[in-house]
Design an enzyme around this catalytic site. Structure first.
Site, PDB file in Angstrom:
ATOM      1  N   ASP A  17      -4.877  -7.510  -1.773  1.00  0.00           N
ATOM      2  CA  ASP A  17      -3.680  -7.371  -2.581  1.00  0.00           C
ATOM      3  C   ASP A  17      -2.727  -6.413  -1.864  1.00  0.00           C
ATOM      4  OD1 ASP A  17      -2.026  -7.720  -4.832  1.00  0.00           O
ATOM      5  OD2 ASP A  17      -2.766  -5.857  -5.703  1.00  0.00           O
TER       6      ASP A  17
ATOM      7  N   ASP B 152       0.348  -4.494  -3.479  1.00  0.00           N
ATOM      8  CA  ASP B 152       0.683  -3.317  -4.274  1.00  0.00           C
ATOM      9  C   ASP B 152      -0.580  -2.678  -4.838  1.00  0.00           C
ATOM     10  OD1 ASP B 152       3.565  -3.579  -4.039  1.00  0.00           O
ATOM     11  OD2 ASP B 152       3.368  -5.326  -5.338  1.00  0.00           O
TER      12      ASP B 152
END
Length: 262
Positions: free
Chosen positions: A10, A12
């Site tokens: 991922d 963020d």
């Protein structure tokens, strides 16, 4: 142990936080690149193209190739291309989504489209939402890039795709099909883009409800990092667990070839 691990990460909360690099993220990405370890950076954000995101990451000091970025917009375009090649769509979203759909040969139109495709934008238009509602009522299939209800900003939370999708669903009685995390479809499309298999691929994320769940449902090993929204106790709130919990992606620097030591 697998001969070589592939990484899905991922963006963020794992690599960056509010436009700032998370300590150790640059070193980890550099290590993967230097060792030829395949990886993709994943994001549910459909606003930006991979080229835009590469530039944004570069400004924070993270050098991630455009080809190593996989967005919910790309996954949505790939999904629609597999369902109805050369179709048409009415789109609410930004360049990340419209560019992805154009690249698979879709026509964007507000006249009798095959699909209404809802993505993220910072300027949701009441007129466009009203048009989407009427097109869904007239028979267009309803697709949303991701179910995230809110997104961050410097001033606080912003309504995101999931919130607007709920509005359209309430008005039409039609539930959208969400392509992005936690739908394992996002993971499988990323695996295909990477040319990898689930047996030797792991997912690193900061959210149990999207990253870890999507990884588990796609058959991946998972790592939860605590540099985003999750705390030490977060994993205990869910009926499933990640394979490992780490304080930060920095804990993997020097161990990318063996992320699950005995």
């Amino acid at each position: 142990m697998a001969e070589q691990w592939n990484y899905l990460m991922d963006m963020d909360g794992v690599l960056v936080h509010e436009e700032h690099p998370i300590p150790g993220s640059g070193e980890f990405v550099a290590e993967l690149t230097a060792n030829g370890i395949p990886f993709l950076v994943l994001t549910n954000n459909s606003i930006y193209t991979p080229r835009d995101l590469r530039a944004r990451l570069s400004r924070t000091g993270l050098e991630v190739p455009e080809s190593a970025i996989w967005t919910s917009a790309l996954a949505t375009a790939r999904f629609l291309d597999s369902q109805r090649p050369g179709g048409s769509a009415f789109v609410i979203g930004e360049a990340g989504l419209t560019t992805a759909l154009h690249e698979v040969g879709y026509v964007l139109t507000d006249r009798d489209p095959d699909y209404v495709v809802l993505g993220e934008t910072r300027t949701y238009s009441f007129t466009a939402i009203t048009k989407a509602i009427r097109l869904v009522e007239e028979g267009a299939k309803f697709i949303a890039t991701n179910p995230d209800a809110t997104g961050p900003s410097r001033e606080g939370s912003l309504p995101a795709t999931g919130s607007i999708a709920a509005l359209i669903e309430r008005a039409t009685g039609r539930e959208p099909y969400y392509v992005g995390k936690p739908n394992p479809l996002m993971m499988r499309s990323a695996l295909r883009a990477l040319g990898a298999h689930s047996e030797n691929t792991l997912m690193i994320g900061d959210r149990m409800d999207t990253d870890v769940r999507a990884g588990l449902e796609a058959g991946l090993r998972t790592i939860l990092v605590l540099t985003g929204i999750s705390a030490d106790s977060t994993a205990e709130l869910y009926p499933y667990r990640p394979t490992r919990v780490l304080k930060s992606i920095a804990d993997l620097v020097g161990n990318s070839g063996d992320p699950f030591p005995a």
